[in-house]
Design an enzyme around this catalytic site. Sequence first.
Site, PDB file in Angstrom:
ATOM      1  N   GLU A 185       0.998  -1.241  -0.077  1.00  0.00           N
ATOM      2  CA  GLU A 185      -0.005  -0.089   0.052  1.00  0.00           C
ATOM      3  C   GLU A 185       0.874   1.252   0.031  1.00  0.00           C
ATOM      4  O   GLU A 185       1.463   1.625   0.991  1.00  0.00           O
ATOM      5  CB  GLU A 185      -0.841   0.016   1.289  1.00  0.00           C
ATOM      6  CG  GLU A 185      -1.725  -1.411   1.414  1.00  0.00           C
ATOM      7  CD  GLU A 185      -3.105  -1.030   1.868  1.00  0.00           C
ATOM      8  OE1 GLU A 185      -4.085  -1.702   1.675  1.00  0.00           O
ATOM      9  OE2 GLU A 185      -3.260  -0.232   2.831  1.00  0.00           O
TER      10      GLU A 185
ATOM     11  N   CYS B 125      -2.029   9.276   2.672  1.00  0.00           N
ATOM     12  CA  CYS B 125      -1.648   8.690   1.451  1.00  0.00           C
ATOM     13  C   CYS B 125      -2.804   9.049   0.112  1.00  0.00           C
ATOM     14  O   CYS B 125      -2.602   9.322  -0.909  1.00  0.00           O
ATOM     15  CB  CYS B 125      -1.730   7.282   1.317  1.00  0.00           C
ATOM     16  SG  CYS B 125      -3.137   6.600   2.223  1.00  0.00           S
TER      17      CYS B 125
END
Length: 455
Positions: free
Chosen positions: A228, A262
């Site tokens: 991720e 993110c």
Amino acid sequence: MLEIYNPATDRHLVSLEEDTAESLKAKFHKAKEAQVNWAQTPIKKRLATIEKFKSLITEEKDNLARVLTNETGKPITQSKNELNGLLTRIDFFLKETPKVLKEEKVSAKDAAISEKIAKEPLGVIANISAWNYPYFVGSNVFIPALLTGNAVLYKPSEYASCTGTLISQLLHDAGVPQELFVLIIGGGKVGEELLKLPLDGVFFTGSYATGKKINEQVASKLTKVQLELGGKDPVYVCEDVDIKMAASSLADGAFYNNGQSCCAVERIYVHQAIYDSFVESFVSEVKNFVVGDPLSEKTYIGPLTRSAQVEILENQIKDALARGAKVLTGGKKINRAGSYFEPTVLTQVNHEMLLMKEESFGPIIGIQKVSGDVEAIKLMNDTEYGLTAGVYTQDEKRAESILKQVNSGTVYWNCCDRVSPNLPWAGRGHSGVGCTLSHYGIETFLKLKAWHLKK
Ligand code: NAD
């Protein structure tokens, strides 16, 4: 020793003993044994243990939030929000995991044979985590991994290891065996050493650069790797929006947690018909942000967690200015203790600039004027990343049509910087491989076994 500092004051907080190759091997072997028992522990007991962890988090919330704020600089209200979000995620995993674990009976053509699909834990997995949302990104892995019967070697980031230590203590207090959920302390070197062990899965959250290294290091072992990674998330603002509402929502999406998310909004494209009014509203929102002591309930922007990010932001601004951009507010480090950076808005930007191509991961944003949907879609897709993308418009059909054409794992209509436990979190391209959350993010910790049964 791993030395931890408070990024708001630069003061030393604590020294933690780092793991070594020997300690890692010993922990791995104990975890291997503990996992066999845990996999045989009835699911009811595993669920009860995580339920207990949830109640301990609820009891300790204020203290946990303070520790997180002190080591990362995250404003205290945002630390509390993260902990509240964690409780919701735990509820999701408690409800969904038993469904995912169910065996599937399938019909065979041959009546004498029955067939079924069973699901088994991977075994001992590594959970290497980032610092920006340690409760979110850690729990997306360790909660479903534990519930599905795995052992977890958990390495929090070197910038969130006090929080990592507390997570580990609370899981053990809740009844997760000490050898099964194992805290690993250290930075990148310790992470590299951890990957030399014969792991059954590697679950990583962090930057593209590290993710790529990890993928290469583990490739020849044929171990499952899930990554991720970062993003350069775009949003397109159409001409039919309520300008004030869109500006306020996007300023929050770009600057929440100091832009260190993110899925922070990192690029904004605005239709030429409303460009000037939108920019004016956006800048006025940004100028109203309260920058200061992260322990104050009033603070919206604290210090950057890592001092090294200051140079990255300065370089992006310097490069953009050299190529014709304009700074409308902010633009430099704040002259005080800690790594504080002014919330910064740039216009007259384009895709020649680092600012519009590389992850900023800080309180800066570029706003670019576009002629319409075709140009916006082209620019949104002009990236190696593919984590999230959004459109603001009153026209649902138009939003759907645009978002279908965007190459991104998550898409938003009239919202941004949002994660839901019900939906898969799955980056494309340099944003990652595999997914957490949703039932897919539980299945990822299981391997399938095909049964052929003849009486
Ligand atoms: P990072 O890559 O610097 O570090 C992440 C983790 O990897 C840390 O625990 C670090 O100690 C470890 N590490 C570093 N080098 C290693 C190596 N060679 N082998 C094994 N482990 C190693 O990232 P960061 O600064 O902690 O996090 C910020 C990045 O994470 C940003 O790019 C952000 O977008 C991304 N992120 C992504 C998500 C997502 O869900 N996609 C969520 C949060 C953060």
